[in-house]
Design an enzyme around this catalytic site. Structure first.
Site, mmCIF file in Angstrom:
data_model
loop_
_atom_site.group_PDB
_atom_site.id
_atom_site.type_symbol
_atom_site.label_atom_id
_atom_site.label_comp_id
_atom_site.label_asym_id
_atom_site.label_seq_id
_atom_site.Cartn_x
_atom_site.Cartn_y
_atom_site.Cartn_z
ATOM 1 N N ASP A 274 0.878 -1.165 0.000
ATOM 2 C CA ASP A 274 0.000 0.000 0.000
ATOM 3 C C ASP A 274 0.923 1.225 0.000
ATOM 4 O O ASP A 274 2.119 1.123 0.295
ATOM 5 C CB ASP A 274 -0.940 -0.013 1.215
ATOM 6 C CG ASP A 274 -2.209 0.802 0.943
ATOM 7 O OD1 ASP A 274 -2.175 1.713 0.082
ATOM 8 O OD2 ASP A 274 -3.235 0.547 1.599
ATOM 9 N N TRP A 275 0.382 2.377 -0.357
ATOM 10 C CA TRP A 275 1.229 3.569 -0.574
ATOM 11 C C TRP A 275 1.964 3.970 0.723
ATOM 12 O O TRP A 275 1.339 4.336 1.710
ATOM 13 C CB TRP A 275 0.347 4.705 -1.122
ATOM 14 C CG TRP A 275 0.301 4.685 -2.627
ATOM 15 C CD1 TRP A 275 0.573 5.739 -3.453
ATOM 16 C CD2 TRP A 275 0.020 3.578 -3.502
ATOM 17 N NE1 TRP A 275 0.489 5.332 -4.782
ATOM 18 C CE2 TRP A 275 0.160 4.029 -4.837
ATOM 19 C CE3 TRP A 275 -0.288 2.227 -3.305
ATOM 20 C CZ2 TRP A 275 -0.032 3.192 -5.947
ATOM 21 C CZ3 TRP A 275 -0.481 1.401 -4.413
ATOM 22 C CH2 TRP A 275 -0.350 1.897 -5.704
#
Ligand SMILES: *[C@@H]1O[C@H](CO)[C@@H](O)[C@H](O)[C@H]1NC(C)=O
Ligand SMILES: *[C@@H]1O[C@H](CO)[C@@H](O)[C@H](O)[C@H]1NC(C)=O
Ligand SMILES: *[C@@H]1O[C@H](CO)[C@@H](O)[C@H](O)[C@H]1NC(C)=O
Ligand SMILES: *[C@@H]1O[C@H](CO)[C@@H](O)[C@H](O)[C@H]1NC(C)=O
Ligand SMILES: *[C@@H]1O[C@H](CO)[C@@H](O)[C@H](O)[C@H]1NC(C)=O
Ligand SMILES: *[C@@H]1O[C@H](CO)[C@@H](O)[C@H](O)[C@H]1NC(C)=O
Ligand SMILES: *[C@@H]1O[C@H](CO)[C@@H](O)[C@H](O)[C@H]1NC(C)=O
Ligand SMILES: *[C@@H]1O[C@H](CO)[C@@H](O)[C@H](O)[C@H]1NC(C)=O
Ligand SMILES: *[C@@H]1O[C@H](CO)[C@@H](O)[C@H](O)[C@H]1NC(C)=O
Ligand SMILES: *[C@@H]1O[C@H](CO)[C@@H](O)[C@H](O)[C@H]1NC(C)=O
Length: 839
Positions: A274-275
């Site tokens: 995920d970012w």
């Protein structure tokens, strides 16, 4: 038989569970399983090997690492391989459309499509979304979602996924994935795993993310279950989550990624973070991460854990070549598996500007050129979006033949939620406000509305056709106007909503997760007020999940309640179809409607007494209806409930036993780890090429300083073992041991339309596994049958070995217990007229 007539007492919570789970830890699992190909991956794996074998070290690193936030057009972009004219990967949100793009469909949410319970619609929505992403040049669509599953009803992102029931979610995620990938786009099952609430979900400076702690049995029987279906459906990428799992971050938890996902579930695609969910370089590489997003250590931080640091780690021997090659071969296999080699078109939109001309590297304001080509990818999908929105509208209540409407003399449409946001449907970034009709939650899981049909618009048009008197009031607090409009109308339709979203946006004090389970904008008061003056009040709810509706249910002046969820751009048209009977309601609730917030047993934990927060899933498998059933809590409306304009009856349960032979645990050894091509270990060749003009803040694979070579290395030795490894008993093929899908019983039942109009019924099959710690019932199968009046059809479901097994922690495998098992078929989780014993 009505479900409530049987009472079994089940002890749900072991008193010691909490103490056991506090500070739970994940056992190390190494080496990271290397890709083996396997049936559905064989061709793609062969092509990927050929491609990867010709790459240099730096080119390989480029495919593993994002170029940094806003470095290129998409929300995520990897480096490219200019030598081979191979552009980097474009990864784009969201699970319900294309975030930040114009001329694309804003689909009904995942939760809505689940509420149709129609596998055809799961798949065709996937096809529609995949085709649109393909048309914009996207390589990876960042969806669908099975985490959050929906453990807590106030969880902010539940609507991005499907349902707290793992089986319904499993079917929905699998069909969505097939739909997306059949269109030549890589799907991304996310977030792996147990990202069940927004509060303290991610690392924030020195503050660590919460650790979601769950026991092994619950992991398998609830949270991992839909991911197994995703892997079995061939999902080509998976996103690891922000939160910690047993006190180890999702992007570097070797047990979650190496053991559960890549070994047990035999996942052959690639894991991306995920970012900014990656917090280490070498550790995440050894733990099974294959691609880092957005590539930079923090938002536009200009440095990275991988890129040049991964190059250094390979050059100094800390990350073995086979692990790097495995990352890249997994990424390229995903590319070939879905046919990106023929489906790719240039990226023709830009996430960071809606202008036609702008910067191709927005973070650095470099490369001014045409960035938006305004390619219309909608392709008539509005019809399907409308069908899904209508087919996902659950009719909770309908008395006095209130619905469907038949050319009413007059009608009053009341509530802000029926009306347009005066500033336009996209006026708040990432839908981070709640103004006007609610058709989507907020956060990264959103899309731009190409248009949004507000209910008032479609209902006014219908009223004009019927020559009904029409009046509407948008202000929830203009009590004089509301009373006047409502008291004079033959029918008053009042709209209200409840919103939620992702934790980086706070709307009205709600930091992603909802603060309460009541309606927003004075909705409950509004409904009460309208019902106090109009005995034919119809309530329409646009909510992200359950709200407390017991008062409405019991109010005799409220003649109908419809839940329309988050219906997307066709909202108004779809609700008009339902209200006027153009579409017969067929949706069933995908969650339980409790009478009180406490009824669910679990809730969002808003604050944590100690850091990192310990979020213990002490309730185990007992979430949503499993908790209500086990504790004999009467809900307002149960899981699986939904009315129709016709009636159905159930009869003739038949059970045929099948003998697929005994279950064989997978045995044997893998091959040794392969490598592809050779690595040039000359450090000088990994530096920035002379004269290279670097883009500001952009992430590159080149070394920026000498390779460290004498750091203390305390990685587990087994992480470097490239020799053949034992295969595990419960694994061996996509989603787990292939025998888990053997048919054990075939169950059939007759469903008859006993009413007067054509309708769709969703027969549901539940099983009681029989043991003292098993839920009263668990959903296992369902179908959708279109029935004319008086027509009967046969519902059939093949019960698999997995369906009747429990996860056995000691043998680390699925086992069919000796407890007697019961199968039920009916119209909801508490309306199960047919019952039989599986013997
Ligand atoms: C987390 O810890 C529990 C309790 O020790 C254990 O049963 C479970 O397998 C662990 N799960 C993971 C993913 O490490
Ligand atoms: C890595 O990707 C960047 C960005 O696309 C590109 O500028 C660079 O040339 C690539 N490096 C190599 C070695 O291919
Ligand atoms: C490598 O990682 C270190 C430690 O986080 C960081 O300080 C450095 O900037 C990174 N190097 C690159 C090239 O991003
Ligand atoms: C009725 O709806 C229209 C939009 O269709 C809106 O402009 C108008 O303000 C509404 N009327 C009231 C009294 O809210
Ligand atoms: C519940 O939250 C919503 C949104 O913040 C708010 O409008 C509403 O007043 C709250 N309800 C109660 C009873 O506090
Ligand atoms: C129902 O509506 C009537 C007016 O038609 C009103 O007198 C009565 O109080 C209402 N009942 C409730 C429970 O609001
Ligand atoms: C459905 O059955 C119920 C109860 O048997 C009955 O009251 C109702 O009128 C029926 N509805 C239709 C549409 O046939
Ligand atoms: C190799 O390089 C990586 C990345 O800079 C570093 O983390 C690791 O400690 C180095 N290994 C040795 C043995 O110095
Ligand atoms: C690592 O090597 C450098 C130079 O080769 C030296 O200055 C440094 O003291 C060494 N560090 C350790 C921890 O041995
Ligand atoms: C359904 O069956 C009933 C009883 O046999 C019959 O009266 C009715 O006309 C039938 N309805 C339709 C639509 O065929």
């Amino acid at each position: 038989m009505l479900w409530t007539s049987t009472v079994t007492s089940i002890v749900v919570l072991a008193a010691s569970a909490s103490a056991q789970l506090d500070n739970a830890y994940s056992p190390p699992s190494y080496p990271s399983p290397w890709m083996r190909g396997g049936n559905q991956w064989q061709d793609a794996y062969a092509k990927a090997q050929t491609f990867v074998s010709q790459l240099t070290l730096l080119e390989k690193i480029n495919l593993t690492t994002g170029v940094g936030w806003e470095g290129e057009a998409c929300v995520g972009n990897t480096g490219s391989i200019p030598r081979l004219n191979f552009r980097g990967f474009c990864l784009q949100d969201s699970p319900l459309g294309i975030r930040f793009a114009d001329l694309a469909t804003a689909w009904p949410s995942g939760m809505n499509v689940a509420a149709t319970w129609q596998t055809r619609l799961f798949k065709s929505r996937g096809n529609g979304m995949g085709a649109e992403h393909r048309g914009k040049g996207v390589d990876v669509q960042l969806g669908p979602v099975a985490g959050p599953l929906g453990r807590v009803p106030a969880g902010g992102r539940n609507w991005e996924g499907f349902s707290p029931d793992p089986v319904l979610t499993g079917v929905a995620i699998a069909e969505t994935i097939k739909g997306i990938q059949d269109e030549g786009v890589i799907a991304n099952a996310k977030h792996f795993i147990m990202n069940e609430q927004e509060h303290e979900r991610d690392k924030n400076g020195n503050l660590d993310a919460y650790s979601a702690n769950v026991d092994d049995k619950t992991m398998h029987e609830t949270y991992l279950w839909p991911f197994a279906d995703a892997v079995r459906a061939g999902v080509a990428s998976i996103m690891c989550s922000y939160n910690q799992i047993n006190n180890s971050y999702g992007s570097q938890n070797s047990y979650a990624l190496n053991y559960l996902l890549k070994n047990e579930l035999d996942f052959q695609g690639f894991v991306l973070s995920d970012w900014w969910a990656q917090h280490t370089g070498v550790a995440s590489a050894l733990a099974g991460l294959d691609m880092t997003m957005a590539g930079d250590q923090g938002l536009a931080s200009a440095n990275t854990y991988w890129g040049g640091n991964l190059t250094a780690a390979v050059l100094n021997g800390t990350v073995p070549q086979w692990r790097l090659d495995d990352m890249v071969v997994r990424i390229m296999s995903a590319y070939y598996k879905v046919g990106r080699d023929t489906a790719r078109v240039p990226v023709n939109f830009n996430s960071w500007s809606s202008e036609t001309y702008g910067y191709i590297h927005p973070q650095s304001n470099e490369g001014y050129q045409q960035i938006n080509f305004h390619v219309d990818v909608q392709d008539g999908h509005s019809r399907l979006a409308r069908e899904i929105a209508g087919a996902s509208t659950v009719m909770l209540k309908n008395v006095n033949n209130a619905l469907p409407l038949k050319k009413p003399r007059s009608l009053a449409i009341i509530g802000e939620d029926a009306h347009d946001n005066p500033a336009g449907p996209n006026s708040c970034g990432d839908r981070g406000c709640n103004v006007g009709t609610l058709a989507m939650g907020w956060g990264s899981g959103t899309a731009q509305f190409p248009y949004l049909i507000a209910p008032v618009t479609a209902l006014r048009a219908q009223a004009q056709k019927d020559r009904s008197l029409f009046v509407n009031v948008s202000n929830n607090y203009d009590f004089d106007a509301i009373t006047k409009a409502a008291s004079n109308a033959f029918v008053a339709i009042v709209f209200a909503n409840a919103d939620s979203g992702e934790g980086y946006i706070n709307v009205g004090g709600n930091q992603g997760d909802r603060n309460n389970l009541t309606l927003w904008g004075g909705g409950d008061e509004l409904i009460k007020r309208v019902a106090s003056v109009n005995p034919n009040t119809i309530v329409v709810l646009h909510t992200v999940g359950a709200v407390i509706v017991e008062d409405m249910k019991n109010n005799p002046n409220i003649t109908a309640i419809l839940w329309a969820g988050l219906p997307g751009q066709e909202s108004g048209n779809a609700i008009t179809d339902i209200l006027y009977g153009v579409r017969n309601p067929s949706a069933k609730s995908v969650f339980t409607w409790g009478k009180n917030r406490e009824d669910w047993g679990v809730d969002v934990q808003y604050t944590f007494p100690t850091q990192p927060g310990q979020l213990n899933f002490n309730e185990g498998n007992f979430i949503d209806y499993r908790y209500f059933d086990a504790n004999n809590i009467e809900p307002s409306y149960e899981f699986g409930f939904g009315l129709s304009y016709t009636n159905f009856s159930y009869s003739n349960l038949q059970i045929v036993k099948n003998d697929p032979g005994p279950y064989q645990p997978t045995v044997g050894m893998t091959k040794a780890a392969p490598t592809f091509g050779t690595i040039d270990y000359n450090e000088a060749n990994a530096e920035f090429p002379t004269g290279f003009r670097a883009i500001f803040r952009y992430i590159y694979p080149y070394l920026s300083e000498p390779v460290p070579r004498n750091q203390t290395n305390n990685w587990p030795a087994m992480a470097f073992d490239s020799t053949p490894q034992p295969r595990i008993g419960s694994g061996g093929s996509a989603g787990g041991n292939r025998q888990l899908w053997d048919t054990m019983y075939t169950v059939s039942a007759t469903v008859t339309n006993t009413g007067t109009v054509k309708g769709i019924e969703i027969p549901q099959l539940y099983i009681h596994l029989g043991g003292p710690s098993d839920p009263k019932i668990v959903l296992r199968g369902f179908d959708d049958l279109i029935l004319d009046p008086n027509e009967s059809q046969t519902f059939t479901y093949k019960i698999t070995r997995r369906d009747i097994s429990n996860w056995d922690t000691s043998s680390q495998n699925w086992v069919i217990s000796s407890y007697p098992k019961t199968v039920y078929v009916g119209a909801s989780s508490r309306n199960l007229p047919l019952k039989g014993i599986l013997q």
